[in-house]
Design an enzyme around this catalytic site. Structure first.
Site, PDB file in Angstrom:
ATOM      1  CG  HIS A 180       2.983 -28.675  36.957  1.00  0.00           C
ATOM      2  ND1 HIS A 180       3.831 -29.611  36.422  1.00  0.00           N
ATOM      3  CD2 HIS A 180       1.727 -29.030  36.569  1.00  0.00           C
ATOM      4  CE1 HIS A 180       3.121 -30.501  35.726  1.00  0.00           C
ATOM      5  NE2 HIS A 180       1.844 -30.168  35.818  1.00  0.00           N
ATOM      6  CG  HIS A 213      -1.655 -32.018  38.266  1.00  0.00           C
ATOM      7  ND1 HIS A 213      -1.307 -33.280  37.844  1.00  0.00           N
ATOM      8  CD2 HIS A 213      -1.313 -31.175  37.253  1.00  0.00           C
ATOM      9  CE1 HIS A 213      -0.781 -33.210  36.636  1.00  0.00           C
ATOM     10  NE2 HIS A 213      -0.776 -31.937  36.254  1.00  0.00           N
ATOM     11  CD  GLU A 214      -1.985 -27.356  37.154  1.00  0.00           C
ATOM     12  OE1 GLU A 214      -0.864 -26.877  36.873  1.00  0.00           O
ATOM     13  OE2 GLU A 214      -2.597 -28.129  36.394  1.00  0.00           O
TER      14      GLU A 214
END
Length: 420
Positions: free
Chosen positions: A22, A18-19
């Site tokens: 980003h 997920h990170e």
């Protein structure tokens, strides 16, 4: 211990990817990423590489990528401040020391008249009682502010989040949940590649050692022609006849090695959802095909995405209460149950959790990615961004409410699983 390891691996993978979404899209946009963190709270592990500090934190409740411009950037250097300056080999400022200047005996002491370390990258001051303008650093290099012995890289305006286009900011935020869907798809494809994709052929797959099929002499690969006189053309036909005849002798006409055989099998009775069905302990045939695996991965991702939205709809309409929600404790307990069924079930569970995390983060709730995207939508309509202080306050309140919800859900989980 197996459950603990499984939980840490699954949680770590979900948050990491997920990170990572980003992080990748922020870097592509030229945003300075100060920290890539897994977990929250105090640091357990820290390693700096390039511009970014990679950390693992104590509390397993998420993670973050700290981008320049998202938090208050640097302390303001005001006129009258006495600062220390260190230069690089080209005599450009590369370190600004705010305090404890005695630890840097080679620094040049400057009384500041004017400083802009975001846009113009200029410090004007009085070294040795003569006014002088000092360039902070060339754009292609880096400079840092040192306060209390801690170095923080200066981020020029063009490397801060807010300076990027709406589309670049949208991608940097949306990429986190997107990566959760990508991860789930990859996991489901891997399962299909390793385990195979069920087919509808009238042929026996894996046979369990304690089932009626093994006792009767059926073998993997047997092609079923008929069962008790009923012609068989697909696996669905096999399942239907077996389930309808618990404890009834069935005559299987099969082809094995090019020869026809007759084998009698009695399905064992089992009660499923209050209904008696027959089982003989045999799995459907599978096909290990990359194309089939990709198709299955897409179908599984779509199916579970749809199911989670259905569950969310029931929660919103009041068909489920808050007690139906689970936090880290509930996920841990469920992971323990799933782990007992084998690695493939554990992989599937990880894929479902990844989709769930992606969907939850896309909800238009302040402090979540969906809340950020909602403000971007407002900006697109208005033609200008919402005031940063007002947006920050909304996200702060949203975060506080989410933490409160997390505490309530965690306490409910503890009561449900450990205090009942």
């Amino acid at each position: 211990m197996t459950t603990v390891i499984a939980f840490i691996v699954i949680f770590g993978a979900l948050v990491f990817f997920h990170e990572l979404g980003h992080f990748i899209f922020a870097k592509r946009a030229g945003i300075l990423c100060r920290e890539f963190a897994i977990g929250m709270g105090p640091k357990v592990f820290s390693h700096k590489k390039g511009e970014t500090t990679y950390t693992i934190r104590l509390l397993p409740i998420g993670g973050f990528v700290r981008m320049a411009g998202e938090d208050p950037e640097m302390v303001e250097i005001k006129p009258g401040h006495r600062i220390g300056i260190l230069f690089d080999k080209d005599q450009k400022v590369n370190k600004i020391i705010l305090n404890n200047k005695e630890k840097f005996p080679n620094c040049r002491i400057v009384e500041v008249e004017y400083a802009d370390i975001e846009k113009d990258l200029i410090i004007k001051g009085y070294p040795d009682d003569e006014e002088e303008s000092l360039q902070v650093f060339p754009i292609q290099q880096t400079a840092v502010i040192v306060e209390n012995g801690v170095e923080s890289q200066i981020a020029p305006l063009d490397r801060q989040f807010a300076s990027k286009t709406l589309w670049q900011r949208f991608l940097a935020i949306f990429a986190g949940p997107m990566m959760n869907f990508v991860l789930a798809f990859v996991v489901f494809v891997l399962i299909a590649l390793l385990q195979g994709v069920p087919t509808n052929e009238a042929k026996l797959g894996e046979i369990t050692p304690d089932g009626a099929a093994m006792s009767a002499g059926l073998k993997k690969g047997d092609v079923i022609q008929s069962i008790s006189g009923s012609e068989i053309t697909s696996w669905s036909d096999v399942v239907e006849i077996i389930r309808k005849n618990p404890n009834q002798k069935l005559d299987f006409s099969i082809i094995r090695g090019g020869k026809e055989k007759e084998i009698q099998v009695t399905p064992q009775e089992k009660v499923v959802e209050g209904k008696k069905i027959g089982l003989i302990g045999v799995y459907s045939p599978v096909e290990k095909s990359p194309i089939q695996a990709i198709t299955t991965g897409a179908k599984e991702t779509y199916f579970w995405t749809k199911q989670i939205f259905v569950m969310l709809g029931k929660l919103v309409t009041g068909q489920f209460s808050i007690n139906a929600l689970s936090g880290p404790v509930g996920i841990y307990v469920s992971t323990d149950e799933v782990a007992k069924s084998g690695i493939f079930y554990l992989m599937k569970w990880a894929g479902i959790l990844s989709i769930n995390l992606g969907i939850m983060n896309l909800l238009p709730i302040p402090a979540l990615d969906g809340g950020r995207l909602m403000f971007f939508a407002v900006e697109a309509v208005r033609g200008k961004p919402v005031d940063r202080q007002k947006e920050g306050m909304v996200h702060f309140i949203g975060f506080a409410l989410l933490m409160l919800l997390m505490l309530v859900v965690t306490w409910n989980d503890i009561q449900r699983f450990f205090l009942k």
